[in-house]
Write a protein that holds these residues in place. Sequence first.
Motif, PDB file in Angstrom:
ATOM      1  N   TYR A   1     -44.920 -58.150  67.827  1.00 14.36           N
ATOM      2  CA  TYR A   1     -43.782 -58.735  67.119  1.00 14.36           C
ATOM      3  C   TYR A   1     -44.153 -60.165  66.707  1.00 14.36           C
ATOM      4  O   TYR A   1     -44.814 -60.895  67.457  1.00 14.36           O
ATOM      5  CB  TYR A   1     -42.570 -58.718  68.042  1.00 14.36           C
ATOM      6  CG  TYR A   1     -41.451 -59.632  67.656  1.00 14.36           C
ATOM      7  CD1 TYR A   1     -40.797 -59.502  66.431  1.00 14.36           C
ATOM      8  CD2 TYR A   1     -41.022 -60.635  68.523  1.00 14.36           C
ATOM      9  CE1 TYR A   1     -39.768 -60.348  66.084  1.00 14.36           C
ATOM     10  CE2 TYR A   1     -39.984 -61.483  68.181  1.00 14.36           C
ATOM     11  CZ  TYR A   1     -39.357 -61.335  66.959  1.00 14.36           C
ATOM     12  OH  TYR A   1     -38.341 -62.172  66.627  1.00 14.36           O
ATOM     13  N   GLY A   2     -43.718 -60.594  65.516  1.00 18.99           N
ATOM     14  CA  GLY A   2     -44.098 -61.902  64.996  1.00 18.99           C
ATOM     15  C   GLY A   2     -43.734 -63.047  65.910  1.00 18.99           C
ATOM     16  O   GLY A   2     -44.496 -64.013  66.061  1.00 18.99           O
TER      17      GLY A   2
ATOM     18  N   ALA B   1     -51.937 -57.095  62.348  1.00 21.63           N
ATOM     19  CA  ALA B   1     -50.701 -56.565  62.918  1.00 21.63           C
ATOM     20  C   ALA B   1     -50.298 -55.231  62.296  1.00 21.63           C
ATOM     21  O   ALA B   1     -49.280 -54.651  62.686  1.00 21.63           O
ATOM     22  CB  ALA B   1     -49.566 -57.578  62.736  1.00 21.63           C
ATOM     23  N   GLY B   2     -51.082 -54.761  61.344  1.00 18.45           N
ATOM     24  CA  GLY B   2     -50.797 -53.473  60.714  1.00 18.45           C
ATOM     25  C   GLY B   2     -49.711 -53.549  59.658  1.00 18.45           C
ATOM     26  O   GLY B   2     -49.019 -52.562  59.400  1.00 18.45           O
ATOM     27  N   ILE B   3     -49.564 -54.717  59.019  1.00 17.46           N
ATOM     28  CA  ILE B   3     -48.494 -54.930  58.043  1.00 17.46           C
ATOM     29  C   ILE B   3     -49.097 -55.144  56.661  1.00 17.46           C
ATOM     30  O   ILE B   3     -49.936 -56.021  56.469  1.00 17.46           O
ATOM     31  CB  ILE B   3     -47.629 -56.144  58.433  1.00 17.46           C
ATOM     32  CG1 ILE B   3     -46.975 -55.908  59.795  1.00 17.46           C
ATOM     33  CG2 ILE B   3     -46.561 -56.415  57.374  1.00 17.46           C
ATOM     34  CD1 ILE B   3     -46.314 -57.137  60.364  1.00 17.46           C
TER      35      ILE B   3
ATOM     36  N   SER C   1     -50.481 -65.460  58.848  1.00 15.97           N
ATOM     37  CA  SER C   1     -51.433 -65.533  57.744  1.00 15.97           C
ATOM     38  C   SER C   1     -51.727 -64.127  57.233  1.00 15.97           C
ATOM     39  O   SER C   1     -51.365 -63.121  57.856  1.00 15.97           O
ATOM     40  CB  SER C   1     -52.731 -66.177  58.226  1.00 15.97           C
ATOM     41  OG  SER C   1     -53.381 -65.330  59.169  1.00 15.97           O
ATOM     42  N   ALA C   2     -52.402 -64.050  56.098  1.00 13.17           N
ATOM     43  CA  ALA C   2     -52.760 -62.750  55.535  1.00 13.17           C
ATOM     44  C   ALA C   2     -53.613 -61.950  56.513  1.00 13.17           C
ATOM     45  O   ALA C   2     -53.445 -60.735  56.670  1.00 13.17           O
ATOM     46  CB  ALA C   2     -53.497 -62.939  54.212  1.00 13.17           C
TER      47      ALA C   2
ATOM     48  N   ALA D   1     -43.201 -58.429  56.114  1.00 12.48           N
ATOM     49  CA  ALA D   1     -44.084 -59.453  55.552  1.00 12.48           C
ATOM     50  C   ALA D   1     -43.319 -60.664  55.030  1.00 12.48           C
ATOM     51  O   ALA D   1     -43.852 -61.776  54.990  1.00 12.48           O
ATOM     52  CB  ALA D   1     -44.934 -58.861  54.432  1.00 12.48           C
ATOM     53  N   SER D   2     -42.050 -60.484  54.662  1.00 10.50           N
ATOM     54  CA  SER D   2     -41.279 -61.604  54.134  1.00 10.50           C
ATOM     55  C   SER D   2     -40.215 -62.102  55.113  1.00 10.50           C
ATOM     56  O   SER D   2     -39.489 -63.041  54.791  1.00 10.50           O
ATOM     57  CB  SER D   2     -40.599 -61.195  52.816  1.00 10.50           C
ATOM     58  OG  SER D   2     -39.707 -60.114  53.025  1.00 10.50           O
TER      59      SER D   2
END
Length: 439
Positions: free
Chosen positions: A112-113, A397-399, A390-391, A382-383
Amino acid sequence: MDKQTFDFATRAVHAGLIPDKATGARALPIYESAAYVFDNSDDAAARFALRKYGEIYSRIVNPTVAALEERVASLEGGLGAVATASGLSAQFITFIALASQGDEVLASSELYGGSITQLDITLRRLGIDTKFIDSDDPQDYAAAITERTRFIFVEAVANPSGHIADIEGLAAVAHAAGIPLVVDSTVATPYLLRPIEHGADIVVHSATKFLSGSGTVLGGVVVDSGTFHWGQERFPEFFKPVAAYNNLTWSGNFNEYSFLTRLRAEQLRDVGPALSAHSAFLIAQGIETLPLRVQRQVENTREIAEWLEQHPQVESVNWAGLETHAQHDRALKYFPNANSGSVFSFTIKGGRAAGKIFIDSLNLLSHVANIGDVKSLAIHPASTTHAQLSAEQLREAGIEEGTIRLSIGIESAKDLIADIAQALETSTQGDAPHSVEQR
């Protein structure tokens, strides 16, 4: 209640709860008291010195919170638990109990972010480094362990990629190095998976999610297996005298309860992320229906994931319950009928633009930054939840740009599929309708 005597569904309703002796109340009482009366001066001194168990102040112990802790520990098969004000606070006090300045953590890159930033930013400010491992092979973790490593941290089911951790393999690697394995099992829930049964030492939950199930309350829980030996060289804090408590030692005085006692009497006391009695009541009440809710949620998830897999606008579906998924065998090993939870992601064709239109076109599914609710939820990671990454971190993270995370609720699967279908159709046309209202 003996966790070995009663089935899971029974313990979800009864563990940690006995009728109130004073009133006969059958529901869990809400003890809204900040502090508690001592029997006498000797009793107060004994409680403060940890020579006697008992309530002192609700930042540390509260009877309603204690009932919740006992219930979750029973469901996870642990020795005991400590509840906190949120899932991230549960993680944080666990991390700082295990690592200090100059130490190091090994963590999966698929998290999780908020967990990634807690490890990558907050802990680094405290002088604790994190190595993120972009692999699900336990041997890659073994190769990264150094004398500074204090624990391994993974999510049982990664949010949002849906990848499943090899808990048994990671536990073997951790124990060979003399360190504990810490598992965030929020997405899996104790109904579907109990990491302690597969070798995990500590399990953490965001109780905000499935344990509550309502989307109305924040909370976190740390569960200790009680099997890790803390009195060893890598963890000097557990066997050195503690001046604040008359030079007792956590491992020497509390044995298998040393981690839980230290977590409560030191980290919870000093950092202060106490769970309120009312929040504990709501979470405990939510757990009573956990088996019913999660069973319906995974049944809905299977139907929706199988439908999405066949949709021409969908590039991939990241749910290991599908036979075509690369981790399906692991799902069969760890989850009943390979039902690896009700939070998963799929990637829509058209990237970020199509993902935005899809989200804005939903009617029944709500655009919400949460999971585990009885209501179905959707978000574009992603948003939002992972926007700070970062990219490269997003990739690890599999996103992808077009990744959508779904948290499936208990509504009719037919109705959910109809809503997803019309949103996918709209995403191919270039603009979301302005009349859409999020519910």
